[in-house]
Design a protein around this motif. Structure first.
Motif, PDB file in Angstrom:
ATOM      1  N   MET A   1       0.779  -1.050   0.046  1.00 44.11           N
ATOM      2  CA  MET A   1      -0.297   0.002   0.229  1.00 44.11           C
ATOM      3  C   MET A   1       1.019   1.321   0.344  1.00 44.11           C
ATOM      4  O   MET A   1       1.781   1.184   0.792  1.00 44.11           O
ATOM      5  N   SER A   2       0.456   2.131  -0.825  1.00 45.50           N
ATOM      6  CA  SER A   2       1.476   3.681  -1.173  1.00 45.50           C
ATOM      7  C   SER A   2       1.096   4.408  -0.059  1.00 45.50           C
ATOM      8  O   SER A   2      -0.021   5.016  -0.356  1.00 45.50           O
ATOM      9  N   VAL A   3       1.732   5.727   0.857  1.00 42.36           N
ATOM     10  CA  VAL A   3       1.282   6.818   1.327  1.00 42.36           C
ATOM     11  C   VAL A   3       1.514   7.689   0.612  1.00 42.36           C
ATOM     12  O   VAL A   3       2.093   7.977  -0.647  1.00 42.36           O
ATOM     13  N   SER A   4       0.221   8.433   0.828  1.00 44.85           N
ATOM     14  CA  SER A   4       0.408   9.316   0.309  1.00 44.85           C
ATOM     15  C   SER A   4       1.385  10.174   0.726  1.00 44.85           C
ATOM     16  O   SER A   4       1.910  10.839   1.012  1.00 44.85           O
ATOM     17  N   PRO A   5       1.691  11.365  -0.727  1.00 38.48           N
ATOM     18  CA  PRO A   5       2.720  12.957   0.004  1.00 38.48           C
ATOM     19  C   PRO A   5       2.476  13.308   0.679  1.00 38.48           C
ATOM     20  O   PRO A   5       2.737  13.890   1.060  1.00 38.48           O
ATOM     21  N   GLU A   6       0.953  13.581   0.637  1.00 40.09           N
ATOM     22  CA  GLU A   6       0.144  14.771   1.632  1.00 40.09           C
ATOM     23  C   GLU A   6       0.918  13.655   3.528  1.00 40.09           C
ATOM     24  O   GLU A   6       1.205  14.609   4.454  1.00 40.09           O
ATOM     25  N   ALA A   7       0.584  12.470   3.673  1.00 34.83           N
ATOM     26  CA  ALA A   7       0.901  12.218   4.738  1.00 34.83           C
ATOM     27  C   ALA A   7       2.279  11.584   5.326  1.00 34.83           C
ATOM     28  O   ALA A   7       2.376  12.187   5.831  1.00 34.83           O
ATOM     29  N   ARG A   8       2.986  11.973   3.810  1.00 37.89           N
ATOM     30  CA  ARG A   8       4.389  11.528   3.901  1.00 37.89           C
ATOM     31  C   ARG A   8       5.328  12.846   4.498  1.00 37.89           C
ATOM     32  O   ARG A   8       6.240  12.823   5.224  1.00 37.89           O
ATOM     33  N   LEU A   9       4.068  13.901   3.756  1.00 41.74           N
ATOM     34  CA  LEU A   9       4.849  15.444   4.450  1.00 41.74           C
ATOM     35  C   LEU A   9       4.739  15.851   5.557  1.00 41.74           C
ATOM     36  O   LEU A   9       5.146  16.779   6.146  1.00 41.74           O
ATOM     37  N   ALA A  10       3.681  15.300   5.936  1.00 37.66           N
ATOM     38  CA  ALA A  10       2.730  15.092   7.896  1.00 37.66           C
ATOM     39  C   ALA A  10       3.593  15.224   8.578  1.00 37.66           C
ATOM     40  O   ALA A  10       3.450  15.713   9.272  1.00 37.66           O
ATOM     41  N   LEU A  11       3.806  13.387   8.441  1.00 39.17           N
ATOM     42  CA  LEU A  11       4.717  13.167   9.013  1.00 39.17           C
ATOM     43  C   LEU A  11       6.167  13.892   9.236  1.00 39.17           C
ATOM     44  O   LEU A  11       7.451  14.103   9.738  1.00 39.17           O
ATOM     45  N   LEU A  12       6.749  14.370   7.945  1.00 37.16           N
ATOM     46  CA  LEU A  12       8.102  14.909   8.090  1.00 37.16           C
ATOM     47  C   LEU A  12       8.267  16.575   8.614  1.00 37.16           C
ATOM     48  O   LEU A  12       8.950  17.104   9.235  1.00 37.16           O
ATOM     49  N   LEU A  13       7.108  16.677   8.411  1.00 34.81           N
ATOM     50  CA  LEU A  13       6.883  18.473   9.258  1.00 34.81           C
ATOM     51  C   LEU A  13       7.038  18.099  10.344  1.00 34.81           C
ATOM     52  O   LEU A  13       7.316  18.698  11.515  1.00 34.81           O
ATOM     53  N   LEU A  14       5.973  16.265  11.259  1.00 32.29           N
ATOM     54  CA  LEU A  14       6.420  16.800  12.792  1.00 32.29           C
ATOM     55  C   LEU A  14       7.123  16.028  12.737  1.00 32.29           C
ATOM     56  O   LEU A  14       7.754  16.412  13.969  1.00 32.29           O
ATOM     57  N   GLU A  15       8.291  14.909  12.427  1.00 33.90           N
ATOM     58  CA  GLU A  15       9.218  15.060  12.603  1.00 33.90           C
ATOM     59  C   GLU A  15      10.284  16.520  12.852  1.00 33.90           C
ATOM     60  O   GLU A  15      11.422  15.899  13.787  1.00 33.90           O
ATOM     61  N   GLU A  16      10.442  17.213  11.507  1.00 29.23           N
ATOM     62  CA  GLU A  16      11.121  18.694  12.022  1.00 29.23           C
ATOM     63  C   GLU A  16      10.471  19.652  13.319  1.00 29.23           C
ATOM     64  O   GLU A  16      11.400  19.723  13.891  1.00 29.23           O
ATOM     65  N   LEU A  17       9.308  19.101  13.479  1.00 28.51           N
ATOM     66  CA  LEU A  17       9.087  19.691  14.859  1.00 28.51           C
ATOM     67  C   LEU A  17       9.622  19.306  15.794  1.00 28.51           C
ATOM     68  O   LEU A  17      10.203  19.926  17.375  1.00 28.51           O
ATOM     69  N   GLU A  18       9.637  18.095  16.296  1.00 28.46           N
ATOM     70  CA  GLU A  18       9.850  17.109  16.927  1.00 28.46           C
ATOM     71  C   GLU A  18      11.106  17.006  16.743  1.00 28.46           C
ATOM     72  O   GLU A  18      12.838  18.000  18.527  1.00 28.46           O
ATOM     73  N   LEU A  19      12.312  17.349  16.134  1.00 27.88           N
ATOM     74  CA  LEU A  19      13.691  17.396  16.049  1.00 27.88           C
ATOM     75  C   LEU A  19      13.904  19.633  16.774  1.00 27.88           C
ATOM     76  O   LEU A  19      15.526  19.386  16.928  1.00 27.88           O
ATOM     77  N   ARG A  20      13.340  20.270  16.646  1.00 26.77           N
ATOM     78  CA  ARG A  20      13.157  21.873  17.237  1.00 26.77           C
ATOM     79  C   ARG A  20      12.041  21.576  18.389  1.00 26.77           C
ATOM     80  O   ARG A  20      11.995  22.795  18.600  1.00 26.77           O
ATOM     81  N   ASN A  21      12.711  20.626  19.613  1.00 24.58           N
ATOM     82  CA  ASN A  21      11.963  20.580  20.420  1.00 24.58           C
ATOM     83  C   ASN A  21       9.671  20.921  20.647  1.00 24.58           C
ATOM     84  O   ASN A  21      10.128  21.038  21.713  1.00 24.58           O
ATOM     85  N   GLY A  22       9.750  21.090  19.277  1.00 25.72           N
ATOM     86  CA  GLY A  22       8.262  20.781  19.396  1.00 25.72           C
ATOM     87  C   GLY A  22       7.607  22.065  19.820  1.00 25.72           C
ATOM     88  O   GLY A  22       6.727  22.052  19.248  1.00 25.72           O
ATOM     89  N   LYS A  23       8.654  23.481  18.749  1.00 24.62           N
ATOM     90  CA  LYS A  23       7.401  23.826  19.105  1.00 24.62           C
ATOM     91  C   LYS A  23       8.713  25.427  18.263  1.00 24.62           C
ATOM     92  O   LYS A  23       9.932  25.568  18.162  1.00 24.62           O
ATOM     93  N   ALA A  24       7.821  25.821  17.110  1.00 25.09           N
ATOM     94  CA  ALA A  24       8.906  26.483  16.472  1.00 25.09           C
ATOM     95  C   ALA A  24       7.604  27.631  15.338  1.00 25.09           C
ATOM     96  O   ALA A  24       6.873  26.909  15.947  1.00 25.09           O
ATOM     97  N   LYS A  25       8.106  28.919  15.160  1.00 23.10           N
ATOM     98  CA  LYS A  25       7.525  29.764  14.637  1.00 23.10           C
ATOM     99  C   LYS A  25       7.024  28.834  13.066  1.00 23.10           C
ATOM    100  O   LYS A  25       8.115  28.596  12.440  1.00 23.10           O
ATOM    101  N   LEU A  26       5.799  29.231  12.696  1.00 23.47           N
ATOM    102  CA  LEU A  26       5.859  28.331  10.585  1.00 23.47           C
ATOM    103  C   LEU A  26       6.927  29.106  10.065  1.00 23.47           C
ATOM    104  O   LEU A  26       7.577  28.466   9.210  1.00 23.47           O
ATOM    105  N   ARG A  27       7.310  30.049   9.882  1.00 25.73           N
ATOM    106  CA  ARG A  27       8.030  30.264   8.860  1.00 25.73           C
ATOM    107  C   ARG A  27       9.440  30.562   9.085  1.00 25.73           C
ATOM    108  O   ARG A  27      10.470  30.033   8.201  1.00 25.73           O
TER     109      ARG A  27
END
Length: 100
Positions: A1-27
């Motif tokens: 089963m293939s995961v949609s690009p939207e789901a993969r990008l959402a996970l990568l966004l969450l991972e980036e946030l986690e790497l930034r200690n859970g909080k950041a300005k969107l920009r």
């Protein structure tokens, strides 16, 4: 089963946030900025709305906070590279469908 690009990008966004200690300005989130540039505001808005509605993040005054913390084994560079590849492929697919 293939995961949609939207789901993969959402996970990568969450991972980036986690790497930034859970909080950041969107920009300051590189995955967010790449998506905005290549895929557009509506595409990004749909992903963010889904993450907010499912309780993964909250957004206040353009600051995003990760509500469900987790561990990631990826580096920021790996997250950015994966996001870039998905974003470029999605952009190219969108362009092909527009030209038909």
């Amino acid at each position: 089963m293939s995961v949609s690009p939207e789901a993969r990008l959402a996970l990568l966004l969450l991972e980036e946030l986690e790497l930034r200690n859970g909080k950041a300005k969107l920009r300051y989130l590189k995955v967010y900025r790449m998506m905005m540039y290549w895929l557009g505001r509506e595409y990004v808005k749909a992903i963010l709305n889904k993450l907010v509605s499912t309780g993964y993040i909250s957004i206040k005054d353009n600051e995003v906070e990760l509500l469900r913390r987790f561990k990631t084994d990826k580096s920021q560079v790996r997250v950015y590279r994966e996001a870039r590849d998905i974003i470029i492929n999605t952009y190219l697919l969108m362009q092909r469908s527009l030209s038909k």
